[in-house]
Write a protein that holds these residues in place. Structure first.
Motif, PDB file in Angstrom:
ATOM      1  N   LYS A  49       0.832  -1.215   0.000  1.00 21.98           N
ATOM      2  CA  LYS A  49       0.000   0.000   0.000  1.00 21.98           C
ATOM      3  C   LYS A  49       0.861   1.258   0.000  1.00 21.98           C
ATOM      4  O   LYS A  49       0.539   2.232  -0.674  1.00 21.98           O
ATOM      5  CB  LYS A  49      -0.924  -0.032   1.227  1.00 21.98           C
ATOM      6  CG  LYS A  49      -1.909   1.094   1.277  1.00 21.98           C
ATOM      7  CD  LYS A  49      -3.036   0.891   0.309  1.00 21.98           C
ATOM      8  CE  LYS A  49      -4.098   1.944   0.502  1.00 21.98           C
ATOM      9  NZ  LYS A  49      -5.062   1.950  -0.555  1.00 21.98           N
ATOM     10  N   TRP A  50       1.932   1.248   0.772  1.00 23.87           N
ATOM     11  CA  TRP A  50       2.797   2.426   0.881  1.00 23.87           C
ATOM     12  C   TRP A  50       4.125   2.234   0.169  1.00 23.87           C
ATOM     13  O   TRP A  50       5.147   2.784   0.578  1.00 23.87           O
ATOM     14  CB  TRP A  50       3.025   2.769   2.350  1.00 23.87           C
ATOM     15  CG  TRP A  50       1.780   3.238   3.048  1.00 23.87           C
ATOM     16  CD1 TRP A  50       0.663   3.758   2.482  1.00 23.87           C
ATOM     17  CD2 TRP A  50       1.534   3.207   4.448  1.00 23.87           C
ATOM     18  NE1 TRP A  50      -0.271   4.051   3.451  1.00 23.87           N
ATOM     19  CE2 TRP A  50       0.239   3.724   4.671  1.00 23.87           C
ATOM     20  CE3 TRP A  50       2.281   2.791   5.545  1.00 23.87           C
ATOM     21  CZ2 TRP A  50      -0.313   3.848   5.924  1.00 23.87           C
ATOM     22  CZ3 TRP A  50       1.724   2.908   6.804  1.00 23.87           C
ATOM     23  CH2 TRP A  50       0.441   3.434   6.988  1.00 23.87           C
ATOM     24  N   SER A  51       4.136   1.457  -0.905  1.00 22.06           N
ATOM     25  CA  SER A  51       5.386   1.172  -1.611  1.00 22.06           C
ATOM     26  C   SER A  51       6.028   2.431  -2.189  1.00 22.06           C
ATOM     27  O   SER A  51       7.231   2.460  -2.412  1.00 22.06           O
ATOM     28  CB  SER A  51       5.154   0.146  -2.717  1.00 22.06           C
ATOM     29  OG  SER A  51       4.228   0.644  -3.660  1.00 22.06           O
ATOM     30  N   ASP A  52       5.232   3.475  -2.411  1.00 19.34           N
ATOM     31  CA  ASP A  52       5.787   4.737  -2.906  1.00 19.34           C
ATOM     32  C   ASP A  52       6.541   5.501  -1.813  1.00 19.34           C
ATOM     33  O   ASP A  52       7.244   6.469  -2.105  1.00 19.34           O
ATOM     34  CB  ASP A  52       4.676   5.612  -3.507  1.00 19.34           C
ATOM     35  CG  ASP A  52       3.548   5.903  -2.526  1.00 19.34           C
ATOM     36  OD1 ASP A  52       3.300   5.059  -1.638  1.00 19.34           O
ATOM     37  OD2 ASP A  52       2.898   6.956  -2.673  1.00 19.34           O
ATOM     38  N   ARG A  53       6.395   5.076  -0.562  1.00 12.74           N
ATOM     39  CA  ARG A  53       7.127   5.653   0.578  1.00 12.74           C
ATOM     40  C   ARG A  53       7.884   4.514   1.266  1.00 12.74           C
ATOM     41  O   ARG A  53       7.414   3.968   2.265  1.00 12.74           O
ATOM     42  CB  ARG A  53       6.163   6.282   1.557  1.00 12.74           C
ATOM     43  CG  ARG A  53       5.351   7.414   1.003  1.00 12.74           C
ATOM     44  CD  ARG A  53       4.462   7.883   2.129  1.00 12.74           C
ATOM     45  NE  ARG A  53       3.556   8.908   1.719  1.00 12.74           N
ATOM     46  CZ  ARG A  53       2.393   9.111   2.276  1.00 12.74           C
ATOM     47  NH1 ARG A  53       1.984   8.333   3.261  1.00 12.74           N
ATOM     48  NH2 ARG A  53       1.612  10.083   1.872  1.00 12.74           N
ATOM     49  N   PRO A  54       9.048   4.129   0.753  1.00 18.64           N
ATOM     50  CA  PRO A  54       9.735   2.927   1.241  1.00 18.64           C
ATOM     51  C   PRO A  54      10.065   2.932   2.736  1.00 18.64           C
ATOM     52  O   PRO A  54       9.895   1.910   3.398  1.00 18.64           O
ATOM     53  CB  PRO A  54      11.001   2.845   0.400  1.00 18.64           C
ATOM     54  CG  PRO A  54      10.999   3.999  -0.510  1.00 18.64           C
ATOM     55  CD  PRO A  54       9.748   4.767  -0.345  1.00 18.64           C
ATOM     56  N   VAL A  55      10.509   4.059   3.254  1.00 15.55           N
ATOM     57  CA  VAL A  55      10.873   4.090   4.682  1.00 15.55           C
ATOM     58  C   VAL A  55       9.629   3.933   5.543  1.00 15.55           C
ATOM     59  O   VAL A  55       9.612   3.126   6.484  1.00 15.55           O
ATOM     60  CB  VAL A  55      11.641   5.388   5.035  1.00 15.55           C
ATOM     61  CG1 VAL A  55      11.886   5.487   6.532  1.00 15.55           C
ATOM     62  CG2 VAL A  55      12.957   5.456   4.266  1.00 15.55           C
ATOM     63  N   LEU A  56       8.584   4.658   5.218  1.00 15.24           N
ATOM     64  CA  LEU A  56       7.329   4.563   5.975  1.00 15.24           C
ATOM     65  C   LEU A  56       6.751   3.151   5.892  1.00 15.24           C
ATOM     66  O   LEU A  56       6.303   2.600   6.901  1.00 15.24           O
ATOM     67  CB  LEU A  56       6.312   5.581   5.468  1.00 15.24           C
ATOM     68  CG  LEU A  56       4.940   5.554   6.150  1.00 15.24           C
ATOM     69  CD1 LEU A  56       5.077   5.863   7.641  1.00 15.24           C
ATOM     70  CD2 LEU A  56       3.990   6.524   5.486  1.00 15.24           C
TER      71      LEU A  56
END
Length: 171
Positions: A93-100
């Motif tokens: 779901k949050w693959s566009d924000r790797p650290v998060l």
């Protein structure tokens, strides 16, 4: 080799790695058996991670002699499947924000694997859950740490396996 064959081979290898990790015990059936399941979840998706988690835990418990009884280990294996689903869902779901996505999925995995598991098992295991808290915390964190380290050094071809199979380029 077709994508299906490749995927089946990877799942079989991950289950085998899970069985090996299940022999590195921290306490009873608490072992390093879920690291291949976390890795499978990232590479192959939550469904395959769930399969590896279930069989990995069941084999680990079997080799330890089902120290908490078969029904308890079936509950734990089912909770491991839930953990892999949530872990994979957050990562995707949050693959566009790797650290998060990494931080949130690790926190969710810990919360499911330790406090939630122990809370659900409390009516059955009673005070034993308090004894299990520290070894389960250590095992969960080590499994998650190993997952991140191994995933970081994997070749891009393996990291992108699920992307290639979903787009039809993996044949």
């Amino acid at each position: 080799m077709t994508t299906k064959t490749r995927k089946l081979t990877i799942v079989a290898l991950m289950i085998a790695l899970s069985i090996l990790g299940g022999n590195i015990k921290i306490l009873g059936s608490i072992a390093l058996d879920s690291f291949p399941a976390f890795l499978s979840t990232i590479i192959l998706g939550p469904a395959m991670g769930m399969v590896v988690a279930f069989f990995g835990h069941m084999f680990s418990a079997l080799f330890a002699g089902f120290p908490s009884t078969l029904p308890v280990h079936l509950i734990i294996a089912t909770l491991m499947m839930v953990c892999m689903f949530v872990y994979g869902y957050i990562r995707n779901k949050w693959s566009d924000r790797p650290v998060l996505s990494k931080v949130a999925s690790i926190i969710a995995a810990y919360l499911i694997n330790v406090p939630l598991d122990l809370l659900i098992l409390y009516p059955i295991l009673k005070q034993l859950v308090f004894v299990l808290f520290v070894p389960l915390t250590i095992a969960t964190l080590v499994n998650l740490f190993l997952t991140e380290i191994v995933y970081a050094v994997l070749p891009e071809k393996i990291k992108n396996f699920s992307i290639a199979q979903n787009s039809g380029k993996g044949n």
